[in-house]
Write a protein that holds these residues in place. Structure first.
Motif, PDB file in Angstrom:
ATOM      1  N   THR A  65      49.258  45.290  28.041  1.00 41.55           N
ATOM      2  CA  THR A  65      50.262  44.099  28.116  1.00 41.55           C
ATOM      3  C   THR A  65      50.028  43.668  29.690  1.00 41.55           C
ATOM      4  O   THR A  65      50.285  44.583  30.851  1.00 41.55           O
ATOM      5  CB  THR A  65      51.563  44.421  27.894  1.00 41.55           C
ATOM      6  N   TRP A  66      49.895  42.390  29.870  1.00 39.10           N
ATOM      7  CA  TRP A  66      49.688  42.055  31.509  1.00 39.10           C
ATOM      8  C   TRP A  66      50.549  40.813  31.477  1.00 39.10           C
ATOM      9  O   TRP A  66      50.591  40.102  30.785  1.00 39.10           O
ATOM     10  CB  TRP A  66      48.135  41.842  31.773  1.00 39.10           C
ATOM     11  N   ILE A  67      50.856  40.517  32.828  1.00 40.31           N
ATOM     12  CA  ILE A  67      51.611  39.331  33.360  1.00 40.31           C
ATOM     13  C   ILE A  67      51.318  38.662  34.470  1.00 40.31           C
ATOM     14  O   ILE A  67      50.917  39.471  35.430  1.00 40.31           O
ATOM     15  CB  ILE A  67      53.270  39.648  33.378  1.00 40.31           C
ATOM     16  N   ALA A  68      51.056  37.453  34.468  1.00 37.49           N
ATOM     17  CA  ALA A  68      50.818  36.706  35.911  1.00 37.49           C
ATOM     18  C   ALA A  68      51.514  35.723  35.831  1.00 37.49           C
ATOM     19  O   ALA A  68      52.026  34.828  35.166  1.00 37.49           O
ATOM     20  CB  ALA A  68      49.314  36.332  35.746  1.00 37.49           C
ATOM     21  N   TYR A  78      45.869  26.426  35.678  1.00 38.78           N
ATOM     22  CA  TYR A  78      47.115  27.221  36.250  1.00 38.78           C
ATOM     23  C   TYR A  78      46.359  28.476  36.688  1.00 38.78           C
ATOM     24  O   TYR A  78      45.628  29.292  35.839  1.00 38.78           O
ATOM     25  CB  TYR A  78      47.924  27.054  35.010  1.00 38.78           C
ATOM     26  N   ALA A  79      46.700  28.758  37.917  1.00 43.42           N
ATOM     27  CA  ALA A  79      45.936  30.105  38.380  1.00 43.42           C
ATOM     28  C   ALA A  79      46.929  30.973  38.964  1.00 43.42           C
ATOM     29  O   ALA A  79      48.019  30.502  39.706  1.00 43.42           O
ATOM     30  CB  ALA A  79      44.861  29.806  39.403  1.00 43.42           C
ATOM     31  N   GLY A  80      46.583  32.437  39.023  1.00 45.41           N
ATOM     32  CA  GLY A  80      47.535  33.142  39.773  1.00 45.41           C
ATOM     33  C   GLY A  80      47.266  34.649  39.865  1.00 45.41           C
ATOM     34  O   GLY A  80      46.379  34.927  38.930  1.00 45.41           O
ATOM     35  N   PRO A  81      47.872  35.564  40.600  1.00 43.16           N
ATOM     36  CA  PRO A  81      47.507  36.987  40.387  1.00 43.16           C
ATOM     37  C   PRO A  81      48.163  37.772  39.229  1.00 43.16           C
ATOM     38  O   PRO A  81      49.085  37.305  38.796  1.00 43.16           O
ATOM     39  CB  PRO A  81      47.857  37.601  41.726  1.00 43.16           C
ATOM     40  N   THR A  95      42.203  41.002  38.329  1.00 42.86           N
ATOM     41  CA  THR A  95      43.142  41.034  39.381  1.00 42.86           C
ATOM     42  C   THR A  95      43.976  39.446  39.377  1.00 42.86           C
ATOM     43  O   THR A  95      44.898  39.507  39.916  1.00 42.86           O
ATOM     44  CB  THR A  95      42.644  41.153  40.503  1.00 42.86           C
ATOM     45  N   SER A  96      43.348  38.468  38.841  1.00 44.28           N
ATOM     46  CA  SER A  96      43.590  37.263  38.743  1.00 44.28           C
ATOM     47  C   SER A  96      43.103  36.353  37.457  1.00 44.28           C
ATOM     48  O   SER A  96      42.255  36.923  37.033  1.00 44.28           O
ATOM     49  CB  SER A  96      43.544  36.485  40.083  1.00 44.28           C
ATOM     50  N   ILE A  97      43.891  35.370  37.014  1.00 40.92           N
ATOM     51  CA  ILE A  97      43.328  34.402  35.914  1.00 40.92           C
ATOM     52  C   ILE A  97      43.521  32.878  36.585  1.00 40.92           C
ATOM     53  O   ILE A  97      44.115  32.654  37.247  1.00 40.92           O
ATOM     54  CB  ILE A  97      44.386  34.668  34.700  1.00 40.92           C
ATOM     55  N   ARG A  98      42.578  32.398  35.730  1.00 42.94           N
ATOM     56  CA  ARG A  98      42.820  31.002  35.680  1.00 42.94           C
ATOM     57  C   ARG A  98      42.528  30.300  34.245  1.00 42.94           C
ATOM     58  O   ARG A  98      41.966  30.539  33.556  1.00 42.94           O
ATOM     59  CB  ARG A  98      41.616  30.213  36.507  1.00 42.94           C
ATOM     60  N   VAL A  99      43.733  29.589  33.910  1.00 43.20           N
ATOM     61  CA  VAL A  99      43.786  29.096  32.596  1.00 43.20           C
ATOM     62  C   VAL A  99      43.626  27.419  32.609  1.00 43.20           C
ATOM     63  O   VAL A  99      44.348  26.736  33.477  1.00 43.20           O
ATOM     64  CB  VAL A  99      45.337  29.320  32.060  1.00 43.20           C
ATOM     65  N   GLN A 100      42.713  26.828  31.838  1.00 40.87           N
ATOM     66  CA  GLN A 100      42.652  25.653  31.425  1.00 40.87           C
ATOM     67  C   GLN A 100      43.032  25.264  30.008  1.00 40.87           C
ATOM     68  O   GLN A 100      42.160  25.747  29.264  1.00 40.87           O
ATOM     69  CB  GLN A 100      41.149  25.157  31.585  1.00 40.87           C
ATOM     70  N   LEU A 101      43.895  24.575  29.781  1.00 41.75           N
ATOM     71  CA  LEU A 101      44.393  24.328  28.717  1.00 41.75           C
ATOM     72  C   LEU A 101      43.696  22.670  28.233  1.00 41.75           C
ATOM     73  O   LEU A 101      43.402  21.829  28.841  1.00 41.75           O
ATOM     74  CB  LEU A 101      45.916  23.813  28.497  1.00 41.75           C
ATOM     75  N   THR A 102      43.173  22.714  26.859  1.00 42.67           N
ATOM     76  CA  THR A 102      42.588  21.516  26.379  1.00 42.67           C
ATOM     77  C   THR A 102      43.084  21.064  24.892  1.00 42.67           C
ATOM     78  O   THR A 102      43.676  22.235  24.401  1.00 42.67           O
ATOM     79  CB  THR A 102      41.013  21.831  26.347  1.00 42.67           C
ATOM     80  N   THR A 115      39.709  32.365  32.612  1.00 47.29           N
ATOM     81  CA  THR A 115      38.727  33.302  33.385  1.00 47.29           C
ATOM     82  C   THR A 115      39.434  34.204  33.939  1.00 47.29           C
ATOM     83  O   THR A 115      40.637  34.128  34.775  1.00 47.29           O
ATOM     84  CB  THR A 115      38.479  32.291  34.468  1.00 47.29           C
ATOM     85  N   PHE A 116      39.075  35.406  33.692  1.00 50.01           N
ATOM     86  CA  PHE A 116      39.550  36.724  34.395  1.00 50.01           C
ATOM     87  C   PHE A 116      38.488  37.032  35.354  1.00 50.01           C
ATOM     88  O   PHE A 116      37.597  37.496  35.228  1.00 50.01           O
ATOM     89  CB  PHE A 116      39.565  37.901  33.294  1.00 50.01           C
ATOM     90  N   SER A 117      39.168  37.291  36.681  1.00 50.06           N
ATOM     91  CA  SER A 117      38.533  37.758  37.782  1.00 50.06           C
ATOM     92  C   SER A 117      38.474  39.156  37.939  1.00 50.06           C
ATOM     93  O   SER A 117      39.661  39.716  38.064  1.00 50.06           O
ATOM     94  CB  SER A 117      38.960  36.967  38.928  1.00 50.06           C
ATOM     95  N   ARG A 118      37.292  39.760  38.110  1.00 56.34           N
ATOM     96  CA  ARG A 118      37.212  41.225  37.983  1.00 56.34           C
ATOM     97  C   ARG A 118      36.707  41.669  39.391  1.00 56.34           C
ATOM     98  O   ARG A 118      35.550  41.435  39.642  1.00 56.34           O
ATOM     99  CB  ARG A 118      36.502  41.771  36.936  1.00 56.34           C
ATOM    100  N   PRO A 119      37.465  42.460  40.239  1.00 55.04           N
ATOM    101  CA  PRO A 119      36.466  43.125  41.419  1.00 55.04           C
ATOM    102  C   PRO A 119      35.647  43.806  41.150  1.00 55.04           C
ATOM    103  O   PRO A 119      35.460  44.541  40.063  1.00 55.04           O
ATOM    104  CB  PRO A 119      37.754  43.846  41.775  1.00 55.04           C
TER     105      PRO A 119
END
Length: 416
Positions: A65-68, A78-81, A95-102, A115-119
């Motif tokens: 389970t993860w929360i941003a 919508y983006a954040g860590p 480490t962070s996400i970006r969500v585009q709602l359509t 989009t899940f940004s992975r180091p």
């Protein structure tokens, strides 16, 4: 919005690139053996938490389970860590996400491209299909003891002393939670319980638990005669608790492993007192009874008092809000014109709101003094969008609970 898992036998589909974007694996709602993924988005409506969270489960490798916390970007996304993880972090090492709602219902179905940004690795892009608008769906049943007052709705303009701009509507208990993302639906019930079900016309915690087993339409016995965890809550409207006039409501269900499924409101207690010289004393009492009903159900959902969110070691950092305009606050804690306790002065004793824990330790005694209580020691568990906290008035030690139910952790009362 939320999305579920892949239907059985269906492989993950890849979206075709659009406008130079990379392909996205698409998660469709449904149930699948060995794979489950859910996305929860709370960025709109009257009071958004600006939170995006997710739950991943794999048959072999377990769950995560993860929360941003997110902010709206210039392009509308919508983006954040990612600030919290619980479980097997290798399932989604981002480490962070970006969500585009359509999508624009009903013409276009809602969907989310995340989009899940992975180091040290390429971004992972997933598409989620809309499943439901509520974070959780819970059934509720109201039963009443003969002669007790049942207050499960309140007309917000019923009392002339109210916040400016308050809408002229009738708010139900179900509405209060549905507006916050927990869809509450009334089920069967409306049973009339005889007063003889209690020994002395006052209700003990054991008597209420017995009544819950006997009268609750959704009660399901489990091993050893204890209840089975389910997305259901029972509310009893009764006259008085064993503690007498000073106890207005209680979350009493602390027996077995499936706890916090029942609460009670006591209409013959101080919450029905009509303050002298109040411009609308009957409306005042109705408002107090309604507030108590929502407050105690909040404890069934494991919500803490607004001023107790940081007690001991919470499952994630939370700030106390002692003056919050919340059903989980005590009305006397919110300053009012003419004095901080003006709205809750009940007669000459100036008694304040008093709800209870199942050990019957009260936060405010009839003389208005606060007992000394030890802070609770809360254990971490699987997180949800809504916080879990200590019980109604006196912190209580948590009991084990099964996964897959309303996170209804109970806390035991401290010494006075």
């Amino acid at each position: 919005m939320a999305a579920g898992a892949l239907p059985d036998g269906t492989a993950i589909a890849a979206e075709q690139p659009q406008n130079g974007q990379p392909p996205a694996e698409t998660i469709q709602p449904g149930a699948a053996l060995g794979l489950f993924e859910e996305l929860r988005v709370d960025v709109d409506g009257p009071a958004p938490t600006m939170t995006v969270s997710g739950r991943i489960w794999r048959l072999i490798t377990g769950g995560l389970t993860w929360i941003a916390k997110v902010t709206k970007q210039p392009d509308g996304s919508y983006a954040g860590p990612i600030s919290y993880r619980d479980g097997n972090t290798s399932l989604r090492p981002a480490t962070s996400i970006r969500v585009q709602l359509t999508g624009r219902p009903p013409l276009q179905p809602l969907s989310a491209r995340v989009t899940f940004s992975r180091p040290g690795a390429a971004d992972l892009v997933l598409g989620y299909a809309f499943a439901r608008s509520a974070f959780r769906e819970v059934g509720i049943e109201f039963d009443r003891v003969e002669g007790a007052e049942q207050t499960d709705a309140y007309a917000l303009h019923d009392h002339p002393v109210r916040p400016a701009g308050l809408p002229d509507i009738t708010l139900t208990v179900e509405d209060a939670f549905t507006r916050q993302g927990i869809k509450v639906t009334r089920t069967r019930g409306s049973n009339m319980i005889p007063r003889s079900a209690s020994v002395n016309d006052k209700w003990s915690d054991i008597e209420m638990h017995d009544a819950m087993q006997q009268h609750w339409s959704e009660w399901k016995p489990g091993p050893g005669g204890q209840g089975v965890a389910q997305w259901q809550v029972w509310t009893l409207f009764a006259g008085l608790h064993d503690d007498g006039l000073s106890l207005g409501g209680i979350m009493f269900d602390d027996i077995g492993t499936a706890q916090r499924q029942g609460c009670a409101i006591f209409s013959d207690s101080f919450i029905s007192e009509r303050p002298p010289n109040d411009p609308a004393p009957e409306a005042f009492a109705r408002r107090m009874r309604f507030w108590t009903a929502v407050h105690e159900l909040g404890h069934c959902f494991n919500l803490a008092h607004s001023w107790q969110k940081s007690l001991e070691t919470p499952w994630m950092p939370l700030a106390d809000e002692p003056t919050a305009r919340s059903f989980m606050n005590y009305p006397f804690r919110k300053p009012h014109p003419g004095g901080p306790h003006r709205s809750l002065r009940l007669g000459t004793s100036s008694r304040r709101t008093s709800c209870g824990s199942a050990a019957r330790t009260r936060a405010v005694r009839a003389d208005g003094q606060h007992p000394v209580v030890r802070p609770p020691r809360l254990r971490a568990g699987p997180p949800v969008l809504r916080p879990r906290h200590a019980d109604a008035l006196a912190p209580r030690q948590p009991q084990p609970r099964p996964r897959g139910r309303v996170p209804l952790r109970h806390a035991r009362a401290g010494d006075r």
